[in-house]
Motif scaffolding. Structure first.
Motif, mmCIF file in Angstrom:
data_model
loop_
_atom_site.group_PDB
_atom_site.id
_atom_site.type_symbol
_atom_site.label_atom_id
_atom_site.label_comp_id
_atom_site.label_asym_id
_atom_site.label_seq_id
_atom_site.Cartn_x
_atom_site.Cartn_y
_atom_site.Cartn_z
ATOM 1 N N THR A 395 0.980 -1.188 -0.093
ATOM 2 C CA THR A 395 0.048 -0.049 0.036
ATOM 3 C C THR A 395 0.648 1.235 0.126
ATOM 4 O OG1 THR A 395 -1.853 -1.212 1.094
ATOM 5 C CG2 THR A 395 -1.929 1.278 1.254
ATOM 6 N N ALA A 440 0.511 6.332 -1.461
ATOM 7 C CA ALA A 440 -0.210 5.106 -0.921
ATOM 8 C C ALA A 440 -1.284 4.769 -1.767
ATOM 9 C CB ALA A 440 -0.737 5.517 0.636
ATOM 10 N N LYS A 441 -1.667 3.698 -1.828
ATOM 11 C CA LYS A 441 -2.663 3.220 -2.901
ATOM 12 C C LYS A 441 -3.729 2.245 -2.120
ATOM 13 C CE LYS A 441 -3.564 1.660 -7.591
ATOM 14 N NZ LYS A 441 -2.818 1.160 -8.728
ATOM 15 N N PHE A 442 -4.845 2.595 -1.718
ATOM 16 C CA PHE A 442 -5.861 1.914 -1.084
ATOM 17 C C PHE A 442 -6.554 1.198 -2.210
ATOM 18 C CE2 PHE A 442 -4.295 5.207 1.551
ATOM 19 C CZ PHE A 442 -3.819 4.694 2.584
ATOM 20 N N SER A 446 -5.893 6.825 -4.303
ATOM 21 C CA SER A 446 -4.471 6.910 -4.362
ATOM 22 C C SER A 446 -3.862 8.132 -3.736
ATOM 23 C CB SER A 446 -3.977 6.578 -5.760
ATOM 24 O OG SER A 446 -4.363 5.360 -6.228
#
Length: 747
Positions: A395, A440-442, A446
């Motif tokens: 993430t 961070a990439k959920f 992003s």
């Protein structure tokens, strides 16, 4: 045509890089009972990320026909990507002509490039700038052909890993490079005709030996033609109220440019690669002109006349030596990259001006004069940087880096004749920078947050007049990006960055450059940097509709300004820091496919600009403007493709100048030959011969109107042929350390 492999209801598209494509699929298959036929005929926008899986109802394929075209415009989290190969007419034009058609881009009479009404755009080539003045940069871009360009990246808000320089963003031109194992490459050539014949040719080769990869390319282009200018200067003061200076000019140019690149990648082990690269460009241009200047009274009755003949030959040569090392520490993406550049640029101009004076009756006066100017510049740039990337988990990822740059610019000017000047200017600059960037990439969100610190120290030494100016400042530059996926079809992006615009090196030199006996340009060693807050919000619907709004606030805006002396009748242009500027913009981009044989893409942008000035009698300038471009592509019988395209730009405010409307229409045809390895193209640029530009400026005692016309209607024919495979990645277009420093020597 993509390569198709059938594997249990799946097919792969070969020869396609990651990106957004318009995919046309026509399939005939059988349902699970192997008796009922299933026909699928669909056209859709598709992001190529993995193999495409067919509908579950298709059990066995009898026939599959797939064609994929890269979309002309793509939108990513931090930039817009334009693919010239998606346009027939763009691929047959020069890069200079392509830039004029990009969404929101404007080029003024002095070849300064602005984006959505904001000047100060930095132009990079393979993330490495050139070392030329604005005029020479224009010549370089004219020498580069669109067919040699892989993509053009427009970053209004670059992330922290990029230098903070470029207050209105970056336009990065990525050139093509063959990327296959073994020996492979491509060749191309073309002819263009306006009033004179123009030629261009190029070759690109790659050789991969496993651990060692060698590559190189070379291209040549020349340009010939004419341009004309008509200027009207009206005097408004009491002593000269209503009188005019009328100037007409006709010039002929003949230039040529060479671009070349060579390099090697050596894979020491699987995770360690060492690369060296040499890049250069050189060129020359000869410009000859004949101009007439009339001074008249308010009734346009001629008071006196002067005729000036100018011979303006110039040449340039730039070289960049690059060393790069990358260590892929683990399989999660952790890596360290070290990059170092040494770059040098040399330019020289030796011009001659011959002036003849006449009285009101046209009688020759005994006051003829000449002006000989010899000028040269040497720019040395030494830079080094290190970047570290560390994915903490699936993430969150962190990036950090350091950079140091050292610049020395030596320029020499000698002028004799009706103006005598001798000038030696030495400019030295050192910038130390550090950045930290986190992303961070959920599931549907992003985020990216960056912070860059730059410490700048500079010294400008006008040796001839013994004037030394020093500057030192430390500044933080934050940036923030957010992308929210609403559903499978809708995405929202927000971008913010704080950036700096530093004056280009030649602008800081106080030397006077004479255009004619009554007109000159002068540098300003006291010019300070400008700082910009830039933000935008955009919505992307399936890549079909991209809607964007943006806001920019620039403090201490430096801009071109004019000063006029009504007693001597002289006018000169210089750069000065104004108070601030405010920019609003909104745009809509559409990429549609109404039918299988018909594609349409276009952009319309609206802009509002306000410049708050500290000039006496010129407190505020404001202007609404808009621009648009439209391209329609048709698939005709016999595998012929046709494109009809055009663009329009309304009046726009650039500093204290109003740029007049510009528009043009192009037509092109294309056909693949020789088993799709060759491409033959025919195009006509500026079909209705409307190419031209103009500007005016009216404030204080300034009342100036300029109109330009170019040799712009051009017939092009080109052919390109590729050989070998093209699915092996090299490092030919990587970024190098001196990108930002080189860009500031480009104007």
């Amino acid at each position: 045509m993509g390569e198709v492999s059938n594997v249990k209801g799946e097919f792969k598209l070969g020869k396609l890089k990651p990106g957004t494509y318009t995919l046309s699929v026509s399939m005939i298959g059988y349902a699970k009972n192997e008796k009922e036929k299933v026909v699928i005929d669909a056209t859709k926008n598709l992001v190529i990320e993995k193999n495409i899986i067919l509908n579950e109802s298709v059990h066995q394929l009898a026939e599959v026909n797939v064609s994929a075209k890269k979309m002309f415009i793509e939108q990513t989290v931090d930039k817009m990507v334009v693919n010239p190969e998606g346009s027939i007419t763009s691929s047959t034009e020069s890069v200079y002509e392509i830039l004029k058609k990009l969404p929101g881009v404007t080029i003024d009479n002095n070849d300064n490039i602005s984006l959505k009404g904001k000047d100060g755009v930095k132009i990079l080539i393979d993330e490495k700038p050139t070392y030329v003045s604005a005029e020479q940069l224009a010549m370089l871009l004219k020498s580069m052909q669109g067919k040699n360009v892989d993509r053009i990246e427009i970053m209004e808000n670059p992330p922290a890993r990029y230098d903070a320089e470029g207050n209105s963003g970056i336009i990065n031109i990525k050139t093509k490079h063959n990327k296959a194992p073994g020996f492979n490459g491509s060749v191309n050539g073309g002819l263009g005709y306006t009033s004179k014949l123009r030629e261009n040719a190029g070759i690109d080769m790659n050789m991969n030996f496993g651990k060692l990869n060698l590559y190189g390319n070379f291209s040549y282009s020349d340009w010939r033609g004419w341009n004309s200018m008509a200027a009207t200067r009206r005097f408004t003061t009491t002593s000269m109220a209503g009188s005019y200076q009328l100037i007409t000019n006709r010039g002929d140019y003949d230039g040529r440019g060479y671009n070349y690149k060579a390099g090697a990648d050596y894979f020491i082990t699987k995770n360690h690669v060492l690369s060296v690269m040499f890049r250069g460009n050189s060129g020359s241009n000869t410009y000859t002109s004949n101009s007439n200047t009339l001074f008249t009274d308010a009734t346009r009755k001629v008071d006196s006349t002067l005729n000036m003949k100018t011979n303006y030959p110039n040449n340039w040569n730039s070289k960049t030596y690059n060393l790069n090392y990358k260590w892929n520490i683990d399989t999660t993406g952790t890596s360290i990259t070290v990059d170092a550049d040494y770059a040098r640029f040399y330019s020289s101009v030796n011009s001659d001006q011959h002036v003849t004076y006449y009285d009101a009756l046209g009688n020759l006066l005994n006051k003829n004069s000449t002006l000989n100017t010899n000028q040269g510049a040497d720019i040395d740039i030494l830079t080094a940087k290190i970047d570290y990337v560390h994915p903490i988990n699936k993430t969150v990822s962190l990036e950090a880096g350091l950079k140091s740059s050292f610049v020395t610019n030596d320029s020499q000017f000698d002028m004799t004749g009706f103006a005598i000047q001798n000038d030696y200017f030495i400019y030295k600059e050192n910038i130390q920078a550090a950045y930290l960037n986190g992303s961070a990439k959920f599931k549907k969100t992003s985020l990216q947050l960056g912070l860059r610190l730059e410490n700048t120290n500079s010294t400008g030494n006008s040796v001839t007049i013994n004037q030394v100016d020093t500057k030192s400042y430390l500044q933080l530059f934050p940036s923030f990006f957010a992308q929210q996926t609403l559903d499978a079809n809708n995405t929202i992006n927000f971008r913010y960055s704080y950036r700096i615009g530093r004056p280009n090196y030649n602008i800081l030199n106080p030397f006077r450059s004479m255009v004619d006996p009554y007109t000159y340009n002068q540098g300003n060693p006291l010019l300070s940097p400008q700082f910009t807050h830039s933000s935008s919000l955009s919505h992307n619907y399936k890549g079909i509709l991209i809607t964007s709004i943006g806001y920019n606030y620039t403090k201490d805006l430096f801009s071109e300004v004019l000063y006029q002396n009504d007693v001597t009748k002289t006018i000169y242009q210089t750069m000065e820091n104004l108070k601030n500027s405010i920019d609003w913009n909104a745009s809509e981009t559409a990429q549609l496919q109404p039918a299988k044989w018909w594609r349409v893409n276009g952009t319309i942008a609206g802009m509002y600009k306000e410049v708050n000035s500290n000039l006496d009698g010129a407190v505020q300038f404001k202007r609404w403007g808009y621009s648009g471009n439209l391209s329609t592509n048709f698939t005709l019988p016999c595998q012929v493709e046709m494109e009809f395209s055009g663009y329009y730009s309304s009046e726009q405010l650039i500093g204290n100048f109003i740029i007049k409307p510009q528009y043009t229409v192009d037509l092109g045809f294309q056909r693949k030959v020789l088993n799709d390895k060759g491409v033959l193209k025919l195009s006509l640029n500026d079909v209705f011969n409307t190419g031209g530009s103009g500007a005016y400026s009216k404030y204080n005692n300034i009342d100036l109107v300029v109109k330009n016309k170019y040799d712009s209607r051009k017939l092009n024919i080109s052919f390109s042929y590729r050989f070998g495979k093209d699915n092996f990645s090299t490092r030919a277009n990587r970024s190098t350390a001196s990108s930002e420093e080189q860009s500031r020597s480009s104007k």
